[in-house]
Write an enzyme that holds these catalytic residues in place. Structure first.
Site, PDB file in Angstrom:
ATOM      1  N   CYS A   2       0.833  -1.202   0.000  1.00  0.00           N
ATOM      2  CA  CYS A   2       0.000   0.000   0.000  1.00  0.00           C
ATOM      3  C   CYS A   2       0.868   1.252   0.000  1.00  0.00           C
ATOM      4  O   CYS A   2       2.068   1.188   0.280  1.00  0.00           O
ATOM      5  CB  CYS A   2      -0.861   0.013   1.249  1.00  0.00           C
ATOM      6  SG  CYS A   2      -1.706  -1.529   1.570  1.00  0.00           S
ATOM      7  N   ARG A  27       2.685   0.279  -6.189  1.00  0.00           N
ATOM      8  CA  ARG A  27       2.875  -0.526  -4.972  1.00  0.00           C
ATOM      9  C   ARG A  27       1.602  -1.213  -4.520  1.00  0.00           C
ATOM     10  O   ARG A  27       1.613  -2.013  -3.597  1.00  0.00           O
ATOM     11  CB  ARG A  27       3.344   0.378  -3.853  1.00  0.00           C
ATOM     12  CG  ARG A  27       4.667   0.926  -4.225  1.00  0.00           C
ATOM     13  CD  ARG A  27       5.264   1.661  -3.113  1.00  0.00           C
ATOM     14  NE  ARG A  27       6.642   1.822  -3.442  1.00  0.00           N
ATOM     15  CZ  ARG A  27       7.620   1.631  -2.605  1.00  0.00           C
ATOM     16  NH1 ARG A  27       7.375   1.251  -1.390  1.00  0.00           N
ATOM     17  NH2 ARG A  27       8.844   1.810  -2.969  1.00  0.00           N
ATOM     18  N   TRP A  75      -3.333  -2.410  -1.242  1.00  0.00           N
ATOM     19  CA  TRP A  75      -3.126  -3.778  -1.714  1.00  0.00           C
ATOM     20  C   TRP A  75      -3.702  -4.646  -0.605  1.00  0.00           C
ATOM     21  O   TRP A  75      -3.167  -4.696   0.500  1.00  0.00           O
ATOM     22  CB  TRP A  75      -1.643  -4.051  -1.922  1.00  0.00           C
ATOM     23  CG  TRP A  75      -1.356  -5.398  -2.504  1.00  0.00           C
ATOM     24  CD1 TRP A  75      -1.423  -5.753  -3.824  1.00  0.00           C
ATOM     25  CD2 TRP A  75      -0.924  -6.565  -1.805  1.00  0.00           C
ATOM     26  NE1 TRP A  75      -1.060  -7.068  -3.969  1.00  0.00           N
ATOM     27  CE2 TRP A  75      -0.752  -7.587  -2.757  1.00  0.00           C
ATOM     28  CE3 TRP A  75      -0.673  -6.842  -0.461  1.00  0.00           C
ATOM     29  CZ2 TRP A  75      -0.343  -8.874  -2.405  1.00  0.00           C
ATOM     30  CZ3 TRP A  75      -0.267  -8.119  -0.101  1.00  0.00           C
ATOM     31  CH2 TRP A  75      -0.093  -9.120  -1.082  1.00  0.00           C
ATOM     32  N   ASN A 100      -0.455   1.241   6.376  1.00  0.00           N
ATOM     33  CA  ASN A 100       0.263   0.184   5.640  1.00  0.00           C
ATOM     34  C   ASN A 100       0.727  -0.832   6.670  1.00  0.00           C
ATOM     35  O   ASN A 100       1.204  -0.433   7.740  1.00  0.00           O
ATOM     36  CB  ASN A 100       1.513   0.729   4.949  1.00  0.00           C
ATOM     37  CG  ASN A 100       1.194   1.590   3.749  1.00  0.00           C
ATOM     38  OD1 ASN A 100       0.035   1.758   3.399  1.00  0.00           O
ATOM     39  ND2 ASN A 100       2.229   2.125   3.134  1.00  0.00           N
ATOM     40  N   GLY A 101       0.665  -2.105   6.337  1.00  0.00           N
ATOM     41  CA  GLY A 101       1.154  -3.131   7.271  1.00  0.00           C
ATOM     42  C   GLY A 101       0.035  -4.068   7.679  1.00  0.00           C
ATOM     43  O   GLY A 101      -1.045  -4.066   7.085  1.00  0.00           O
ATOM     44  N   GLU A 482      14.108 -17.427 -13.098  1.00  0.00           N
ATOM     45  CA  GLU A 482      13.715 -16.025 -13.245  1.00  0.00           C
ATOM     46  C   GLU A 482      12.832 -15.852 -14.494  1.00  0.00           C
ATOM     47  O   GLU A 482      11.844 -15.117 -14.469  1.00  0.00           O
ATOM     48  CB  GLU A 482      14.982 -15.156 -13.309  1.00  0.00           C
ATOM     49  CG  GLU A 482      14.750 -13.682 -13.565  1.00  0.00           C
ATOM     50  CD  GLU A 482      13.877 -12.968 -12.536  1.00  0.00           C
ATOM     51  OE1 GLU A 482      13.548 -13.570 -11.487  1.00  0.00           O
ATOM     52  OE2 GLU A 482      13.490 -11.828 -12.797  1.00  0.00           O
ATOM     53  N   LYS A 486       9.019 -14.446 -14.355  1.00  0.00           N
ATOM     54  CA  LYS A 486       8.550 -13.288 -15.141  1.00  0.00           C
ATOM     55  C   LYS A 486       7.311 -13.671 -15.944  1.00  0.00           C
ATOM     56  O   LYS A 486       6.354 -12.929 -15.981  1.00  0.00           O
ATOM     57  CB  LYS A 486       9.630 -12.790 -16.122  1.00  0.00           C
ATOM     58  CG  LYS A 486      10.793 -12.024 -15.562  1.00  0.00           C
ATOM     59  CD  LYS A 486      10.490 -10.633 -15.087  1.00  0.00           C
ATOM     60  CE  LYS A 486      10.200 -10.647 -13.630  1.00  0.00           C
ATOM     61  NZ  LYS A 486      11.292 -10.435 -12.726  1.00  0.00           N
ATOM     62  N   GLU A 489       4.194 -14.198 -13.653  1.00  0.00           N
ATOM     63  CA  GLU A 489       3.635 -13.055 -12.927  1.00  0.00           C
ATOM     64  C   GLU A 489       2.951 -12.044 -13.841  1.00  0.00           C
ATOM     65  O   GLU A 489       2.009 -11.400 -13.420  1.00  0.00           O
ATOM     66  CB  GLU A 489       4.656 -12.378 -12.009  1.00  0.00           C
ATOM     67  CG  GLU A 489       5.777 -11.665 -12.667  1.00  0.00           C
ATOM     68  CD  GLU A 489       6.758 -11.059 -11.660  1.00  0.00           C
ATOM     69  OE1 GLU A 489       6.343 -10.608 -10.602  1.00  0.00           O
ATOM     70  OE2 GLU A 489       7.961 -11.051 -11.984  1.00  0.00           O
ATOM     71  N   HIS A 505      13.462 -37.140 -14.110  1.00  0.00           N
ATOM     72  CA  HIS A 505      13.080 -37.602 -12.774  1.00  0.00           C
ATOM     73  C   HIS A 505      11.653 -37.173 -12.436  1.00  0.00           C
ATOM     74  O   HIS A 505      11.265 -37.192 -11.267  1.00  0.00           O
ATOM     75  CB  HIS A 505      14.079 -37.080 -11.738  1.00  0.00           C
ATOM     76  CG  HIS A 505      15.468 -37.563 -11.992  1.00  0.00           C
ATOM     77  ND1 HIS A 505      15.843 -38.863 -11.752  1.00  0.00           N
ATOM     78  CD2 HIS A 505      16.555 -36.945 -12.519  1.00  0.00           C
ATOM     79  CE1 HIS A 505      17.108 -39.019 -12.101  1.00  0.00           C
ATOM     80  NE2 HIS A 505      17.568 -37.868 -12.571  1.00  0.00           N
ATOM     81  N   LYS A 604       4.398  -3.942  -5.705  1.00  0.00           N
ATOM     82  CA  LYS A 604       5.832  -3.696  -5.578  1.00  0.00           C
ATOM     83  C   LYS A 604       6.138  -3.499  -4.103  1.00  0.00           C
ATOM     84  O   LYS A 604       5.356  -2.897  -3.387  1.00  0.00           O
ATOM     85  CB  LYS A 604       6.146  -2.414  -6.349  1.00  0.00           C
ATOM     86  CG  LYS A 604       7.609  -2.213  -6.639  1.00  0.00           C
ATOM     87  CD  LYS A 604       7.970  -2.855  -7.945  1.00  0.00           C
ATOM     88  CE  LYS A 604       9.425  -2.653  -8.285  1.00  0.00           C
ATOM     89  NZ  LYS A 604       9.853  -3.663  -9.265  1.00  0.00           N
TER      90      LYS A 604
END
Ligand code: F6R
Length: 609
Positions: A2, A27, A75, A100-101, A482, A486, A489, A505, A604
């Protein structure tokens, strides 16, 4: 996560708050809200589900004005994204609060407040903070005293900002476990969860410390501790030019940031032309710590964790130093046995990731000989709390999917490898070879960016797919991870990465003609083994997309598409191949029509656990 912006000024602040939210929106973007105090009309609030533009529309339709206010982009953690759960939360029609939190004891507090007659308008943990604040104000506390008594009841993490109609020119705030800065203006002051939100109005900042409370009015900033003791915190002027948050010719921040990589890498490497320069980049205290390092423990999350995984290969193979890498959310809760002489290395773009910060803070006395952070944000919590700091110079990264932060982190870790390697008899010729390779890196990245349209064409095959496999061997395995991260997401295609040798395997069972397999195949000593692994895929009808050194001997044929990559020094390959995989995921996402810069459910800078 947030974002918070707040202002106490002598001019109208609604546009300043909205601009701050626009800058923070990357964010968190589930819902947004703003509250202003207006002398005539009291407390006025707009909240909207969705992005900041919904809030702007509400403000255009029904404008309200004031010179004291708070704003938030959310968020969702507790409670789904909705107008009711959006911040600010209010109590008793007199105060508004943003947070926030995560408040861990919110359920007990909620029950206690309901028992004394408070009605809950949302299911958030934040609303209980507003009612607690109200309770203390009603009992006669000043706004600052009420904030102090309120935070004393909170367990968990918070950055808070609140306004109250009885204090029409004041904003109070508090931070613990979530960042909050004061923007110092002339005849006006501000609060924000990130200085970037306020760069439009000031370049002077006070970085609050853990447990600080703050009161801002247009003419003053007062900081005190949880116990109410007044403290001085220095005001710092930000030197660098305003971070560009303009898209320029690009359609998305992600693409802009992919293309900024040559410059970001040059900036991160600036001045590092000798091994001594490289070492100096870690600060004056580095030599004393590096002399004693016999092991490295890396902690990080997500993409930054992948940078740590690549670094492990470099540190062990090039510097001959043992290295462990662990995701911070596991490391922080695990009983562990640490070797003597271990340096704790945190890698974090934001410098605020809650789990990485907790891993650092939970380290017991004497467990490590020191801590080093590789971060992209100066004055972030990790930067302030680690012994040694390496700042990557990627510039502001707005796209939620990390791109230039990752490649600059890799450069930082290769530089660490050099600084530690020279203490373990790394041959001088090898040191010089790596320094030269680093100098040449921006050139190879530029060459890779020229493959953009070829990668766009190749990406079309992925549009109808629901799954993809990424394969790599050795140091390219984390790069395959990575690449898969990408892709999943931003395009929402389910993608997994495997070390190619693991294929038979288990994962080979998934391969059929509907499963695209991406192979990261540089021309290194594992190439022949990788070729056999890829044959295993082909013979099961799998379709292969091979990103290979143009000298590696791969050719495009039926169900095999080869993307010839620039021929570059071995040590640079993880960085150079990453850029091609970033472009692949970008083009797939673009054609699938997803929100590339703000993918669903993500945000973010993950400042909650
Ligand atoms: C993925 C991504 C995340 C972050 C992770 C850690 O593209 O950006 O996986 O890498 O949340 O963030 P930092 O590096 O800020 O600690």
């Amino acid at each position: 996560m947030c974002g918070i912006v707040a202002a106490a000024a002598r001019r109208e602040v609604s546009e300043i708050l909205l601009e701050g939210l626009r800058r923070l929106e990357y964010r968190g973007y589930d819902s947004a809200g703003m509250a202003l105090i207006n002398e005539q009309r009291g407390l006025q609030i707009h909240k909207r589900n969705g992005k900041v533009k919904e809030l702007e529309a509400a403000q255009l339709q029904e404008p309200f004005y004031g010179s004291t206010g708070i704003a938030h982009t959310r968020w969702a953690t507790h409670g789904k994204p909705s107008q009711e759960n959006a911040h600010p939360h209010t109590s008793g029609q007199r105060l508004a609060l943003v947070h926030n939190g995560i408040i861990e004891n919110h359920a007990a507090l909620r029950k206690e407040l309901i028992d004394v007659g408070y009605e809950m308008a949302s299911v958030t943990d934040t609303e209980v903070i507003a009612h607690l604040l109200h309770q203390h104000l009603q009992a006669g506390a000043s706004l600052m005293q009420a904030m102090q008594k309120t935070v004393a009841r909170l367990e968990g993490a918070y950055a808070l900002a609140a306004i109250d109609v009885e204090y029409p020119d004041t904003v109070v705030g508090a931070r613990k476990g979530s960042p909050l800065v004061v923007g110092v203006g002339i005849g006006e002051n501000f609060l924000a969860s990130d200085q970037m939100a306020l760069r439009q109005v000031t370049d002077r900042f006070i970085y609050l410390e853990e447990g600080d409370l703050v009161e801002i009015t247009p003419g003053a900033v007062q900081v005190c501790t949880l116990e109410g003791e007044s403290v001085e915190r220095p005001t710092k002027r930000i030197q660098e030019a305003l971070e560009t948050s303009e898209l320029g010719d690009f359609d998305h921040y992600m693409m802009k940031e992919i293309f900024e990589q040559p410059v970001a890498l040059e900036a991160t490497l600036a001045g590092a032309t000798t091994v001594q320069d490289v070492e100096d980049s870690f600060g004056n205290a580095a030599a004393g710590v590096f002399d004693r390092v016999t092991n490295v423990q890396i902690v990080a999350c997500g993409t930054s964790y992948h940078a740590g995984m690549v670094a492990r290969y470099w540190l062990e193979e090039i510097a001959g130093i043992s290295c462990e890498v662990e995701v911070a959310s596991e490391f922080r809760y695990r009983k562990r046995v640490q070797h003597e002489g271990t340096l704790l290395v945190a890698i974090s773009q934001s410098g605020e990731t809650a789990d990485t910060l907790a891993a650092l803070r939970n380290a017991t006395e004497g467990e490590f000989i020191g801590s080093l952070v590789v971060a992209n944000v100066d004055n972030s919590s990790l930067v302030r709390e680690c012994d040694l700091v390496f700042l990557t110079r990627a510039g502001a990264e707005i796209g939620v999917a990390s791109t230039k932060a990752f490649t600059t982190q890799l450069v930082a870790m290769l530089m660490l490898t050099l600084a530690l390697g020279r203490r373990r008899n790394m041959a001088e010729a090898r040191q010089l070879e790596i320094i030269q390779a680093l100098q040449d890196l921006p050139h190879y990245v530029r060459q890779t960016l020229e493959l953009n349209s070829a990668i766009q064409t190749l990406s079309e095959a992925f549009i109808p797919k629901r799954h993809a496999l990424f394969l790599g061997r050795g140091i390219q395995y984390p790069i395959a991870m990575e690449g898969a991260l990408k892709l999943k997401e931003i395009s929402y295609i389910h993608a997994e990465a495997y070390p190619a040798g693991e294929l038979k395997h288990g994962p080979l069972a998934l391969v059929d003609d509907d499963m695209p397999v991406v192979a990261v195949a540089p021309n290194d000593e594992l190439l022949e083994k990788l070729k056999s692994n890829l044959e295993e895929v082909r013979s099961r009808g799998g379709e292969l997309f091979v990103f290979a050194d143009r000298e590696a001997g791969f050719a495009t044929e039926d169900r095999v598409t080869v993307l010839p990559m620039p021929h570059c020094p071995e040590v640079l390959k993880p960085i150079v191949y990453t850029v091609a995989l970033q472009l692949l995921s970008y083009h797939v996402a673009l054609q699938k029509g997803t929100d590339v810069d703000k993918p669903r459910n993500l945000a973010k800078s993950v400042t909650v656990e």
